[in-house]
Motif scaffolding. Sequence first.
Motif, short mmCIF file in Angstrom:
data_model
loop_
_atom_site.label_atom_id
_atom_site.label_comp_id
_atom_site.label_asym_id
_atom_site.label_seq_id
_atom_site.Cartn_x
_atom_site.Cartn_y
_atom_site.Cartn_z
N HIS A 368 1.00 -1.11 0.15
CA HIS A 368 0.06 0.18 0.15
C HIS A 368 0.82 1.14 0.04
N HIS A 369 0.78 1.94 -0.98
CA HIS A 369 1.57 3.23 -1.10
C HIS A 369 1.19 4.26 -0.18
N VAL A 370 2.43 5.47 -0.20
CA VAL A 370 2.00 6.73 0.40
C VAL A 370 0.98 7.44 0.13
N HIS A 371 0.36 8.23 0.80
CA HIS A 371 -0.91 9.11 0.44
C HIS A 371 -2.01 8.05 0.30
N THR A 372 -2.06 7.15 0.92
CA THR A 372 -3.35 6.08 1.10
C THR A 372 -3.65 5.81 2.52
N PRO A 373 -5.04 5.63 2.83
CA PRO A 373 -5.28 5.26 4.20
C PRO A 373 -4.86 3.98 4.59
N HIS A 374 -4.15 3.14 3.84
CA HIS A 374 -3.98 1.76 4.17
C HIS A 374 -2.37 1.64 4.30
N LEU A 375 -1.59 2.65 4.28
CA LEU A 375 0.06 2.60 4.57
C LEU A 375 0.28 1.73 5.54
N VAL A 376 1.10 0.79 5.22
CA VAL A 376 1.77 0.17 6.37
C VAL A 376 3.33 0.07 6.12
N ILE A 377 3.92 0.51 7.36
CA ILE A 377 5.50 0.61 7.36
C ILE A 377 6.13 -0.69 8.10
N ASP A 378 7.38 -1.50 7.49
CA ASP A 378 7.91 -2.39 8.12
C ASP A 378 8.86 -1.67 9.13
N GLU A 379 8.60 -1.89 10.41
CA GLU A 379 9.58 -1.13 11.32
C GLU A 379 10.78 -1.65 11.44
N ASP A 380 11.29 -2.68 10.61
CA ASP A 380 12.74 -3.09 10.59
C ASP A 380 13.42 -1.88 9.82
#
Length: 410
Positions: A368-380
Amino acid sequence: MAELGRELLEEARAPELAAWVRGLRRLIHQHPELAFQEHRTSALVRAELDALGVPYDWPVARTGVVATIVGGAGPGPVFALRADMDALPIQEMVEWEFKSKEDGKMHACGHDAHVAMLLGAAKLLQSRKDGLAGTVKLVFQPAEEGHAGGYHVLREGVLDDVDAIFAMHVDTHLPAGAVGSRPGPFLAGAARFTATVTGKGGHGATPHAAVDPVVAAASAVLSLQQLVARETDPLQGAVVSVTFIRGGEAFNVIPESVTLGGTLRSMTTEGLSYLMRRIREVVEGQAAVGRCAATVDFMEEELRPYPATVNDEGVYAYVKAVAEGMLGPANVRLSPQIMAAEDFGFYAEKIPAAFFGVGVRGVGEEVHHVHTPHLVIDEDALPVGAALHAAVAIEFLNKHASPVQALSID
């Protein structure tokens, strides 16, 4: 170079430091703030800098913070690291423990991660302060999203002595543990426009008694498409997108006026200036053909156009070498040019600069890309960003130690 990078990465991945950086990111994520409203985020940054013993200037550009770490190994160059702090007016749709608590606001562009990574770098750098041969400035910048915070930071003069600057942005196309960029033009310059075409309203049954701004506006929309198709070098990236058009509301009434607007982008700042000039000429010209008048507004004060982000080839090559030493050549990618825009372009106009993407895609995760409400980031990715910030700064100071007058980026 490689040895220091790996050492910093190992330290950043140590459980205690990694958990601290991760906790900062989650706290910021829960309380997103829009452009020039980053009061809570700014206070958090200042509190963490105080705890580390790092002095800072505040307020800079209203809510920004610029910290300074002066090395103890003698005079030398000044290197800057930058992170943006603001969020977006988006309702988060990701259900997780640290979901945004602010209705209609979300860190949907990863700026929460940017701040956390730079604070992690501050901790790494401060612990090595005595061995630094120069000065590192840490720029916690407000208002990247549309409001040109970088421009306003530069206007305050706090970076006038900086010899080079570096920043990273989360990249959902790259896996966590990888980074990417390219020399030269990397991100587009961008601007917005609105135009109002004014005629004479009337009854839809008697168009000859009116001056129809709908037809004139429609002609302008079609003619604007020729600016890229027939006036721009096919090898130069450019975009003109009309994204809204508003006229009357009744089926049988020709409106008095029509408003339209959209975005324009170019991989060169000169190309952006050309498009701005031609959009005005085309809209005004097509309005005149239709016996209408037109005004075009690029909102240059309220929403200042962003210049293209152009990586200095020397700084880019240097950062690439540091990243390869830390992460291995396979994890340092050549990124394509991107038509998105970034106010880091303002820094790159004034200071030799490099802008890199840091991968945040998790293994097996749906993208899910940036500027979307579904963005998830791998905190690693957070320790990678913190360590790379620190390594780039330290190695730059080592490479370009005094005399500053002999500084050259090769």
